[in-house]
Design a protein around this motif. Structure first.
Motif, PDB file in Angstrom:
ATOM      1  N   LEU A 160      18.183 -33.378  18.223  1.00  0.00           N
ATOM      2  CA  LEU A 160      18.646 -32.467  19.127  1.00  0.00           C
ATOM      3  C   LEU A 160      20.039 -32.567  19.798  1.00  0.00           C
ATOM      4  O   LEU A 160      20.702 -31.333  19.840  1.00  0.00           O
ATOM      5  N   VAL A 161      20.473 -33.628  19.732  1.00  0.00           N
ATOM      6  CA  VAL A 161      21.897 -34.049  20.062  1.00  0.00           C
ATOM      7  C   VAL A 161      22.901 -34.048  19.027  1.00  0.00           C
ATOM      8  O   VAL A 161      23.953 -33.247  19.441  1.00  0.00           O
ATOM      9  N   ILE A 162      22.578 -34.516  17.950  1.00  0.00           N
ATOM     10  CA  ILE A 162      23.835 -34.539  16.787  1.00  0.00           C
ATOM     11  C   ILE A 162      24.089 -33.152  16.165  1.00  0.00           C
ATOM     12  O   ILE A 162      25.046 -32.795  15.764  1.00  0.00           O
ATOM     13  N   TYR A 163      23.027 -32.049  16.547  1.00  0.00           N
ATOM     14  CA  TYR A 163      23.305 -31.113  15.678  1.00  0.00           C
ATOM     15  C   TYR A 163      23.790 -30.045  16.598  1.00  0.00           C
ATOM     16  O   TYR A 163      23.876 -28.775  16.506  1.00  0.00           O
TER      17      TYR A 163
ATOM     18  N   PHE B 181      19.915 -21.404  13.245  1.00  0.00           N
ATOM     19  CA  PHE B 181      20.659 -22.463  12.299  1.00  0.00           C
ATOM     20  C   PHE B 181      20.433 -23.617  13.243  1.00  0.00           C
ATOM     21  O   PHE B 181      20.088 -24.844  12.331  1.00  0.00           O
ATOM     22  N   TYR B 182      20.317 -23.837  14.420  1.00  0.00           N
ATOM     23  CA  TYR B 182      20.219 -25.106  15.313  1.00  0.00           C
ATOM     24  C   TYR B 182      18.831 -25.415  14.856  1.00  0.00           C
ATOM     25  O   TYR B 182      18.511 -26.777  14.591  1.00  0.00           O
ATOM     26  N   PHE B 183      17.796 -24.861  15.169  1.00  0.00           N
ATOM     27  CA  PHE B 183      16.473 -25.437  14.931  1.00  0.00           C
ATOM     28  C   PHE B 183      16.025 -25.481  13.604  1.00  0.00           C
ATOM     29  O   PHE B 183      15.223 -26.328  13.226  1.00  0.00           O
ATOM     30  N   HIS B 184      16.599 -24.940  12.698  1.00  0.00           N
ATOM     31  CA  HIS B 184      16.407 -25.019  11.325  1.00  0.00           C
ATOM     32  C   HIS B 184      16.779 -26.526  10.930  1.00  0.00           C
ATOM     33  O   HIS B 184      16.171 -27.326  10.132  1.00  0.00           O
ATOM     34  N   ARG B 185      17.982 -26.817  11.299  1.00  0.00           N
ATOM     35  CA  ARG B 185      18.856 -27.877  11.018  1.00  0.00           C
ATOM     36  C   ARG B 185      17.860 -29.240  11.749  1.00  0.00           C
ATOM     37  O   ARG B 185      17.965 -30.303  11.089  1.00  0.00           O
ATOM     38  N   VAL B 186      17.598 -29.112  12.950  1.00  0.00           N
ATOM     39  CA  VAL B 186      16.761 -30.028  13.575  1.00  0.00           C
ATOM     40  C   VAL B 186      15.652 -30.458  12.990  1.00  0.00           C
ATOM     41  O   VAL B 186      15.107 -31.336  12.857  1.00  0.00           O
ATOM     42  N   ALA B 187      14.939 -29.143  12.807  1.00  0.00           N
ATOM     43  CA  ALA B 187      13.549 -29.441  12.089  1.00  0.00           C
ATOM     44  C   ALA B 187      13.770 -30.031  10.530  1.00  0.00           C
ATOM     45  O   ALA B 187      12.864 -30.867  10.210  1.00  0.00           O
ATOM     46  N   ARG B 188      14.705 -29.566  10.006  1.00  0.00           N
ATOM     47  CA  ARG B 188      14.985 -30.033   8.484  1.00  0.00           C
ATOM     48  C   ARG B 188      15.224 -31.678   8.715  1.00  0.00           C
ATOM     49  O   ARG B 188      14.638 -32.561   8.030  1.00  0.00           O
TER      50      ARG B 188
ATOM     51  N   ASP C  59      22.428 -11.432  16.241  1.00  0.00           N
ATOM     52  CA  ASP C  59      23.793 -11.704  16.850  1.00  0.00           C
ATOM     53  C   ASP C  59      24.238 -13.216  17.153  1.00  0.00           C
ATOM     54  O   ASP C  59      23.559 -13.977  16.526  1.00  0.00           O
ATOM     55  N   ASP C  60      25.110 -13.340  17.867  1.00  0.00           N
ATOM     56  CA  ASP C  60      25.813 -14.638  17.664  1.00  0.00           C
ATOM     57  C   ASP C  60      24.703 -15.921  18.311  1.00  0.00           C
ATOM     58  O   ASP C  60      24.379 -16.771  17.767  1.00  0.00           O
ATOM     59  N   VAL C  61      24.134 -15.387  19.293  1.00  0.00           N
ATOM     60  CA  VAL C  61      22.967 -16.449  20.003  1.00  0.00           C
ATOM     61  C   VAL C  61      21.718 -16.612  19.025  1.00  0.00           C
ATOM     62  O   VAL C  61      21.559 -17.764  18.860  1.00  0.00           O
ATOM     63  N   GLY C  62      21.300 -15.408  18.359  1.00  0.00           N
ATOM     64  CA  GLY C  62      20.217 -15.627  17.305  1.00  0.00           C
ATOM     65  C   GLY C  62      20.779 -16.621  16.240  1.00  0.00           C
ATOM     66  O   GLY C  62      20.074 -17.236  15.883  1.00  0.00           O
ATOM     67  N   CYS C  63      21.950 -16.381  15.802  1.00  0.00           N
ATOM     68  CA  CYS C  63      22.383 -16.977  14.739  1.00  0.00           C
ATOM     69  C   CYS C  63      22.273 -18.724  14.927  1.00  0.00           C
ATOM     70  O   CYS C  63      21.954 -19.494  14.277  1.00  0.00           O
ATOM     71  N   LYS C  64      23.095 -18.932  16.114  1.00  0.00           N
ATOM     72  CA  LYS C  64      23.003 -20.139  16.557  1.00  0.00           C
ATOM     73  C   LYS C  64      21.891 -20.894  16.592  1.00  0.00           C
ATOM     74  O   LYS C  64      21.574 -22.107  16.127  1.00  0.00           O
TER      75      LYS C  64
END
Length: 307
Positions: free
Chosen positions: A140-143, A85-92, A77-82
């Motif tokens: 965590l902040v910039i993404y 994608f958020y943790f993937h970008r942070v980890a990347r 859902d929306d929360v799951g997608c957010k």
């Protein structure tokens, strides 16, 4: 399900499982070695952090991509997608930042004692934990903007106004804030890659000069072995080369996706390249780093004593 879908499913499942297994092995090995009180190198803390964030990259991208290849496009859902994608970008971002710091750390470690880096060489291990803290806070902040832009696939009403990432979506409209964020992220990525290339070039120069000096001292006879420091440097150079190669290829595909040339093939190819370094870097360390077998032997000896 077509044969292509089945092949994609097995491919992403294998890549994610294979990479997660290697990273988890290194992470557990370093953690147990540390807790049993065995002496470790300062660089091992960097390598364990790299293994951890690479695991996050794989799990946050590989599992959803595998589910999408299975045909489950609406499982988030929306929360799951957010969050995905958020943790993937942070980890990347953390993987890029850690690899960059790892390259710089090894270049300073390899520098001659007479160089201007000598004082920094003795001090830099003390700031590794501080570096991790700053990196995590920064990413965590910039993404945070991802939490506002990424949506679930059920929200897609006009395909011309949304980018469909198979299991999630995001608006295609480019506002001033989105363009500014993209520019900042691109500049940061280019800066980190530039530092990696520069430090790698410096390490190659130092190793070449050392090799020439050894040949001069020993005549034409080439030594059969190399120092642990040299082997560690060669491992870091291989890691950096892998990262820069996969990152450059993935950036080309990502640019095409953001320009609106979106297709399921581009999304899957980008996901594959995105996961290559996190999946295979752990096995480069397992094979190339001489300390990994040593730590494994120490751990095995402790296990035998307990049995």
């Amino acid at each position: 399900m077509t044969s292509n879908d089945m092949a994609l499913e097995l491919f992403f499942l294998f890549q994610t499982g294979f990479g997660a297994l290697g990273n988890s092995f290194l992470l557990v090995l370093y953690a147990i070695t540390f807790f049993i009180g065995h002496s470790m190198r300062p660089i091992d803390l960097l390598l364990s952090h790299l293994a951890f964030v690479n695991d996050l990259v794989l799990l946050s991208k590989g599992i959803p991509q595998t589910m999408a290849a299975l045909g489950f496009n609406n499982f988030l859902d929306d929360v799951g997608c957010k969050l995905v994608f958020y943790f993937h970008r942070v980890a990347r971002g953390l993987s890029l930042c850690t690899t960059c710091f790892l390259s710089g750390f090894q270049a300073i470690t390899l520098s001659p004692r007479s160089s201007r880096w000598a004082e920094i060489k003795a001090q830099i291990p003390k700031y590794i934990v501080l570096f991790f803290s700053l990196c995590w806070t920064f990413h965590l902040v910039i993404y945070c903007n991802i939490l506002l832009t990424v949506k679930g696939p059920t929200r897609i009403k006009n395909i011309t106004e949304n980018q469909n990432f198979i299991y999630c979506s995001a608006p295609t409209g480019v506002s001033v804030s989105v363009a500014l964020h993209a520019l900042i992220f691109s500049l940061l990525d280019v800066l980190c890659v530039g530092i990696m290339v520069a430090t790698s070039g410096y390490m190659i120069f130092v190793l070449y000069r050392h090799h020439q000096r050894v040949q001069y001292i020993r005549g034409n006879k080439i030594t059969s072995g190399s120092s642990p420091e040299t082997r560690a440097t060669q491992t870091i150079l291989l890691l950096v080369s892998m990262f820069v190669t996969f990152y450059s290829l993935n950036s080309i595909l990502a640019l095409n996706i953001h320009l609106g040339r979106l297709s399921s093939w581009l999304v899957h190819a980008s996901a594959f390249l995105n996961a290559c370094f996190p999946a295979y870097s752990s096995f480069v360390l397992i094979v190339s780093d001489s300390q990994v077998p040593r730590y494994s032997l120490v751990l095995w000896e402790r296990i035998k004593l307990l049995l």
